[in-house]
Enzyme design. Structure first.
Site, PDB file in Angstrom:
ATOM      1  N   SER A  72       0.846  -1.184   0.000  1.00  0.00           N
ATOM      2  CA  SER A  72       0.000   0.000   0.000  1.00  0.00           C
ATOM      3  C   SER A  72       0.883   1.237   0.000  1.00  0.00           C
ATOM      4  O   SER A  72       2.105   1.137   0.052  1.00  0.00           O
ATOM      5  CB  SER A  72      -0.917   0.003   1.220  1.00  0.00           C
ATOM      6  OG  SER A  72      -0.133   0.286   2.369  1.00  0.00           O
ATOM      7  N   LYS A  73       0.219   2.387  -0.020  1.00  0.00           N
ATOM      8  CA  LYS A  73       0.927   3.658  -0.123  1.00  0.00           C
ATOM      9  C   LYS A  73       2.007   3.839   0.931  1.00  0.00           C
ATOM     10  O   LYS A  73       3.020   4.484   0.675  1.00  0.00           O
ATOM     11  CB  LYS A  73      -0.087   4.808   0.035  1.00  0.00           C
ATOM     12  CG  LYS A  73      -0.476   5.420  -1.272  1.00  0.00           C
ATOM     13  CD  LYS A  73      -1.265   6.672  -0.984  1.00  0.00           C
ATOM     14  CE  LYS A  73      -1.998   7.108  -2.238  1.00  0.00           C
ATOM     15  NZ  LYS A  73      -3.073   8.032  -1.937  1.00  0.00           N
ATOM     16  N   ARG A  74       1.752   3.290   2.118  1.00  0.00           N
ATOM     17  CA  ARG A  74       2.753   3.543   3.157  1.00  0.00           C
ATOM     18  C   ARG A  74       4.071   2.812   2.901  1.00  0.00           C
ATOM     19  O   ARG A  74       5.062   3.061   3.563  1.00  0.00           O
ATOM     20  CB  ARG A  74       2.194   3.247   4.543  1.00  0.00           C
ATOM     21  CG  ARG A  74       1.956   1.834   4.818  1.00  0.00           C
ATOM     22  CD  ARG A  74       1.094   1.611   6.041  1.00  0.00           C
ATOM     23  NE  ARG A  74       0.669   0.247   6.014  1.00  0.00           N
ATOM     24  CZ  ARG A  74       1.431  -0.769   6.372  1.00  0.00           C
ATOM     25  NH1 ARG A  74       2.638  -0.560   6.841  1.00  0.00           N
ATOM     26  NH2 ARG A  74       0.989  -2.006   6.287  1.00  0.00           N
ATOM     27  N   GLY A  80       5.615   3.320   0.182  1.00  0.00           N
ATOM     28  CA  GLY A  80       6.267   4.158  -0.821  1.00  0.00           C
ATOM     29  C   GLY A  80       5.419   4.199  -2.073  1.00  0.00           C
ATOM     30  O   GLY A  80       4.201   4.047  -2.000  1.00  0.00           O
TER      31      GLY A  80
END
Ligand code: GLU
Length: 469
Positions: free
Chosen positions: A238-240, A242
């Site tokens: 996911s976005k976290r 990167g």
């Protein structure tokens, strides 16, 4: 039979690497079998779908070079067709109106949870009359009560699901709009899709979709469920972790071919080969060789691959992509050397095109300041004399030739009885503003006579001013 695959994203965000890999597998499979690849935009969720996401998906596909043979089709253009099929299922007795209220269904669920049963619709309206009555109603598919569904998944192998595990799923909401499982089935049928390659988060939908297709008298396609992608910490990517958007990889300086190569290897292998041209991918790709379990995204490896592609691809191809990054940074490639030559000079030391664009700025633009450390170390009292010496000789040569310029630097060191670095480094900082650049001969020939001589004059003045104060 012509193979036909599809990629069916919901436009509720950017094209992420998981989606891109699914698209790549579907595309490769179609290409390998001389088949067709369809793009279908599943935009029936009107609240979450946006035109911006549609554009991002189309842009991502284009950048990766995943061209489709049919589409993009939009589900929102096909509502009439879905209505027709829902009516057909009602007429056949394979679907029914359900009048159960939300409160009723909530109470049912609560009770089932309390009894430690799997929450599911109890079929209350299933055998009621099929004529439409007063009041809000959804339409449910009448799932077969007996038997089982067998999926011969091309990646996961045989999966057997008992029909009694499947409840009667809603195919139309109370406002008449069709639900995901219905639209997918109608589209896969109408578009002649015979191999469905998609994320394994859809595996629970597959037996339901097969039952609807059978009710419609259609032989279901083959299915291949691709395992998900995890971040380094083992959680779903996911976005976290990167960048996850394909276009963010573009922004960060990755070549599309490097990202494709990385994605194909994510969960698929062919011996221990790491680098594949697109033609090799097409020739060698087999769904049977896709891993059954999840794969872990590894940024380091992607970076390594990107560097391999930057170093070994046709410099003109790299230059084409570099030019986009130059534009993003307000650097005009017309104001300096051929980009292809810059690629050849920089490719060993730059792992991304962002690094390359930044490290090549001085070929195209004047700089305001020298790198502080580099200037401190290399612009000492006396460096101006060295530069003046070089400047006189550079100005005198008739042909601006890297080798000749290099020879002048060597001779100057000898004449002034200095170590080479005491000559080459001040020169480098003078013309590049930093102490890092390709070899002096390459740097100077790329810069050209005018930029080199002007910048040397400026640096001489700078050193004199600095040492005056
Ligand atoms: N639209 C679905 C999604 O984006 C995919 C449906 C499918 O591949 O069947 O998850």
């Amino acid at each position: 039979m012509t193979i036909k695959t599809r990629f069916a994203p919901s436009p509720t965000g950017y094209l992420h690497v998981g989606g891109a890999r699914t698209a790549l597998f579907s595309w490769l499979y179609a290409r390998k079998h001389g088949g067709k690849f369809v793009l279908r935009i599943e935009d029936t969720d009107l609240e979450r779908s946006t035109q911006e996401s549609v554009n991002a998906i189309l842009e991502g596909m284009a950048w990766l070079g995943l061209e489709y043979d049919e589409g993009p089709f939009y589900q929102t253009h096909r509502f009439e067709r879905y209505k027709e099929i829902i009516q057909q299922l009602l007429d056949q007795g394979d679907a029914y109106y359900c009048y159960c209220s939300k409160d009723e269904l909530d109470a049912l669920r609560e009770q089932q949870v309390a009894n430690k049963e799997k929450p599911r619709y109890n079929g209350k309206c299933r055998d009621a009359s099929h004529t439409r009555k007063e009041g809000e109603a959804v339409i449910r598919f009448k799932n077969p009560a007996q038997g089982e569904v067998i999926i011969d998944d091309l990646i996961k192998g045989k999966i057997v699901v008992a029909n009694k595990e499947l409840d009667d799923l809603i195919i139309a909401r109370s406002d008449g709009s069709p639900t995901y499982n219905l639209t997918v089935v109608v589209d896969d049928m109408d578009m002649g899709i015979n191999v469905v390659i998609r994320g394994d988060d859809h595996i629970n939908n597959t037996p339901r979709q097969i039952n609807i297709l059978r009710a419609l008298g259609v032989e279901p396609p083959k299915y291949a469920h691709v395992p998900m992608i995890l971040g380094a910490d083992g959680a779903r990517l996911s976005k976290r972790h990167g960048a996850v958007s394909v276009m963010q990889y573009r922004e960060e300086g990755f070549l599309p071919d490097a990202l494709l190569n990385y994605l194909v290897r994510l969960g698929w292998s062919h011996g221990d080969q790491e680098i594949f041209t697109v033609d090799e991918m097409i020739a060698l790709f087999e769904l049977e060789n896709v891993n059954v379990s999840a794969s872990t995204f590894n940024n380091e490896k992607l970076l390594w691959l990107n560097h391999q592609y930057i170093m070994n691809s046709d410099p003109a191809h790299v230059a084409h992509h570099l030019s986009w990054h130059m534009g993003e940074r307000g650097i005009d490639p017309a104001q300096g050397p051929e980009l292809t030559e810059v690629v050849k000079a920089q490719r060993e030391r730059c792992k991304t095109l962002v690094e390359m664009a930044e490290a090549s700025r001085y070929f195209y633009q004047e700089f305001e300041n020298y790198d502080e450390k580099a200037a401190k170390k290399n612009f000492k009292a006396g460096s101006d004399e060295v530069l003046r010496h070089l400047l006189a000789k550079f100005s005198a040569i008739s042909e601006w030739d890297g080798e000749k310029l290099h020879q002048i630097v060597l001779d100057t060191a000898e004449e002034l009885d200095l170590k080479l670095g005491k000559v080459a480094q001040p020169l480098r900082v003078a013309v590049c503003g930093t102490a890092v650049s390709p070899s002096i001969d390459v740097t100077l020939s790329l810069l050209g006579r005018d930029k080199t001589l002007n910048r040397m004059e400026k640096a001489i003045k700078f050193i004199q001013d600095k040492n005056k104060s």
